[in-house]
Design an enzyme around this catalytic site. Structure first.
Site, short mmCIF file in Angstrom:
data_model
loop_
_atom_site.label_atom_id
_atom_site.label_comp_id
_atom_site.label_asym_id
_atom_site.label_seq_id
_atom_site.Cartn_x
_atom_site.Cartn_y
_atom_site.Cartn_z
N ASP A 91 0.85 -1.18 0.00
CA ASP A 91 0.00 0.00 0.00
C ASP A 91 0.90 1.23 0.00
OD1 ASP A 91 0.93 0.30 2.56
OD2 ASP A 91 -0.97 -0.08 3.55
N GLY A 93 0.83 3.88 2.14
CA GLY A 93 1.05 4.54 3.41
C GLY A 93 0.03 5.63 3.68
N ASP A 264 -8.09 -7.42 0.80
CA ASP A 264 -7.09 -7.64 1.84
C ASP A 264 -7.71 -7.23 3.16
OD1 ASP A 264 -6.64 -4.58 1.36
OD2 ASP A 264 -5.59 -5.04 3.22
N CYS A 302 -12.51 -29.00 8.44
CA CYS A 302 -11.39 -28.18 7.94
C CYS A 302 -10.13 -29.04 7.84
CB CYS A 302 -11.16 -26.99 8.86
SG CYS A 302 -9.74 -25.98 8.36
N CYS A 304 -6.93 -27.74 7.57
CA CYS A 304 -5.71 -26.99 7.88
C CYS A 304 -4.88 -27.75 8.91
CB CYS A 304 -6.04 -25.58 8.38
SG CYS A 304 -6.50 -25.50 10.12
N CYS A 307 -6.51 -27.83 12.42
CA CYS A 307 -7.68 -28.70 12.57
C CYS A 307 -7.36 -30.18 12.38
CB CYS A 307 -8.78 -28.26 11.61
SG CYS A 307 -9.49 -26.66 12.08
N HIS A 333 -5.23 -21.42 10.96
CA HIS A 333 -6.61 -21.79 10.60
C HIS A 333 -7.33 -20.66 9.87
CE1 HIS A 333 -10.68 -23.28 10.65
NE2 HIS A 333 -11.03 -22.09 11.11
#
Lengths: 374, 374
Positions: A91, A93, A264, A302, A304, A307, A333
């Site tokens: 970005d 700033g 984002d 899940c 991940c 999990c 997660h």
């Protein structure tokens, strides 16, 4: 071509795309993980790959203060500094200058401000921001803009939009890193005609992509969609569109339906540090006493690392003891959950079932079986 | 046989061994990583495997307070609770009761104390400690003992050693988990004859292994070696010997030369959180300004994940910003460094060069090129 639209949804403005950068291609719609100070908090590059992260966002303001341009330059840019070989978006700033910094003095050249850390004085304008982003070597640089607060009166919004347009032009004129794309940012607050005017002026200048800024700053959800609807129709079909600061599942789906490709947000990492898990059925406070003996995973089904390997009971224990591993497991997660959500969304657009998928997931989240809120 | 001595050094009392437990075999000499609350701070089980960790130590006192026996029992023990399938050793809680807890009242049955967290009252003695360790399901349980402070007068030491011997006997008589080994702990402070008396009394009772306790509690280094020398000769050759709370490289090497097989310490994880790296040339404060632009790894030649992927400059930046990733990367490095050190030590014993290796590494550390101290 930097951006390719691979498929357009028949019933909404959703589209499946491929954003090509100097560090690889990005499947859109995409959620980008925020790595404020050169790290997505608590995660390593290998964790990011494992959780399906495609793009890391770096904050120019924060990196300018710490460690500073010289240190990142010595490493040869942000990719090498933090060991992330995938695409990076930085970005400008502008958002932090107008939200974090103290005692701002704004001129046509930019903004003189005092660091929120120690009061040290800095100057950031289109020239300085683009120079810092050139040093960072991000694949996508954002123009320096003024992010309007909510609410904001018409007179101030009008004046600010003109400033943002002038800063956008100057940002593009500054040197940038090899292969670095530059995105413009549509401001205009809640004023549809200002949004349209800003969008058209930026398109006239010509950028590699366009963001809708000044949303997710405290306005009602409907006002956010309205700002997107007032901006996106005036942006080119063949360029990526990015809504800044948004990371709530159903809100991202709604924005994609309105033609947005990129998002984002600090949500997945920030709420993980407070012990909250993002699930398809709403947010879950893992600290709650009801999970003390629960042997199930943080989210049923899940896949991940958290999990697959640990129970709610264990993660709750870690969080309640202030153990770093607890917030790290929840971060893994949460990042996984949002990236997985986007992956499913892309699959739904690809096979023409986006509308049905969006309704189904909205209902699941709305059920919110755990009764927790953000 | 639970413990096998594979090779004895010709010139010292160092020995190469294999300690067989219900969750796998451990190559000795071994450094054990401390996972106080069911996590080696900031690390996951997969990190422990990657860094060469063989045994995780769990603290009975801390786990009794949080999350409590019932929660660990619900998971089926500490291995399943924390997802670590390798060997676990649990201490008895004695050390913490006598160092952390408030308002202790000691009786023949044990010690009534108030939690250091919230003042909640608990009772811990041989019965309660062994019961908690049974629930934790550790592969090696330690007897409940009184860890004497330094300094300690002779009269108190005499009385305490008798108490420790009685508690050791009671600890062994309590039920323990299937396959769980029980180690006795030699106390006696700086009094050689008390050490010998305690060691002989414990051997008479008969344990699966023997620890030297009450060292590394603030006494001079020479007093520590003296305590080891006053204890080890009276312990059986065919049982493992463990010096508790020790994790300084050259001190471990000196103890191994005196016949010790096992060590544990919070040093590698604790100093990582304060920004200090353990290297073969002394400890390095990564926060120091001199590393700001340094593109080298935390330790030259190290093959840990941190050193293979990140610069001192980057790790310093993370530490200085309070980023979790910084202390995690240093933890990974420090745990790796100690495990690697022990691995080299085993290789040196195996090929008959232990004495030369010990002198070489002692000189390297003594050079301490970075000029930092612990």
């Amino acid at each position: 071509m930097a951006f390719q639209v691979l498929r357009e949804d028949a019933r909404t403005k959703a589209r499946l795309g491929l954003l090509n950068t100097a560090h690889g291609s990005v499947k859109t719609p995409v959620f980008m993980d925020v790595g404020t100070l050169g790290t997505v908090k608590s995660l390593e590059p290998r964790d990011l790959r494992e959780t399906g992260a495609q793009v890391v966002l770096g904050n120019t303001y924060h990196l300018m203060l710490r460690p500073g341009a010289e240190v990142v330059a010595a490493a040869g840019g942000l990719h090498r500094f933090m060991g992330w070989e995938g695409p990076i978006l930085t970005d400008s700033g502008g958002f932090q200058v107008f939200s974090l910094a103290k005692m701002r003095r704004i001129t046509e050249e930019g903004c003189r401000f005092n660091s929120h850390l120690d009061g040290h004085e800095f100057f950031l304008g289109p020239k300085e921001s683009m120079e810092m982003q050139r040093v960072l070597g991000s694949d996508i640089a954002m123009v320096f803009d003024e992010c309007l607060p909510y609410p904001c009166d018409r007179a101030r919004a009008e004046k600010s939009v003109e400033q943002t347009i002038r800063w956008a032009r100057r940002s593009l004129e500054e040197p940038h890193a090899e292969g670095q794309q530059v995105f413009g940012i549509v401001q205009g607050g809640v004023y549809d005609d200002l949004r349209r005017h800003c969008a058209e002026a930026l398109v006239e200048i010509g950028f590699d992509g366009y963001a809708v800024g000044g949303v997710s700053v405290g306005e009602p959800e409907e006002a956010m969609y309205k700002a997107v609807e007032a901006s996106v129709p005036f942006l080119p079909e063949d360029k990526p569109r990015y809504v800044m600061g948004l990371g709530v599942m159903h809100q991202m789906a709604e924005c994609v339906a309105r033609g947005v490709d990129m998002f984002d947000c600090v949500i997945p990492t920030r709420i993980a540090r407070h012990g909250t898990a993002i699930t398809r059925r709403g947010n879950v406070a893992i600290k709650a006493a009801k999970w003390a003996f629960d042997q199930g995973p943080v989210e049923e089904g899940c896949e991940c690392y958290c999990c697959r390997n640990f129970s709610r009971s264990y993660v709750r224990h870690l969080i309640n003891c202030g153990e770093i591993l607890g917030l790290r497991l929840l971060t893994i997660h949460n990042v996984w959950a949002l990236n997985r959500f986007m992956s499913e969304m892309r699959a739904a657009i690809a096979d023409g079932t986006f509308t049905e998928w969006k309704e189904k997931t909205r209902k699941e989240t709305a059920e919110n079986e755990h009764g927790d809120v953000l």
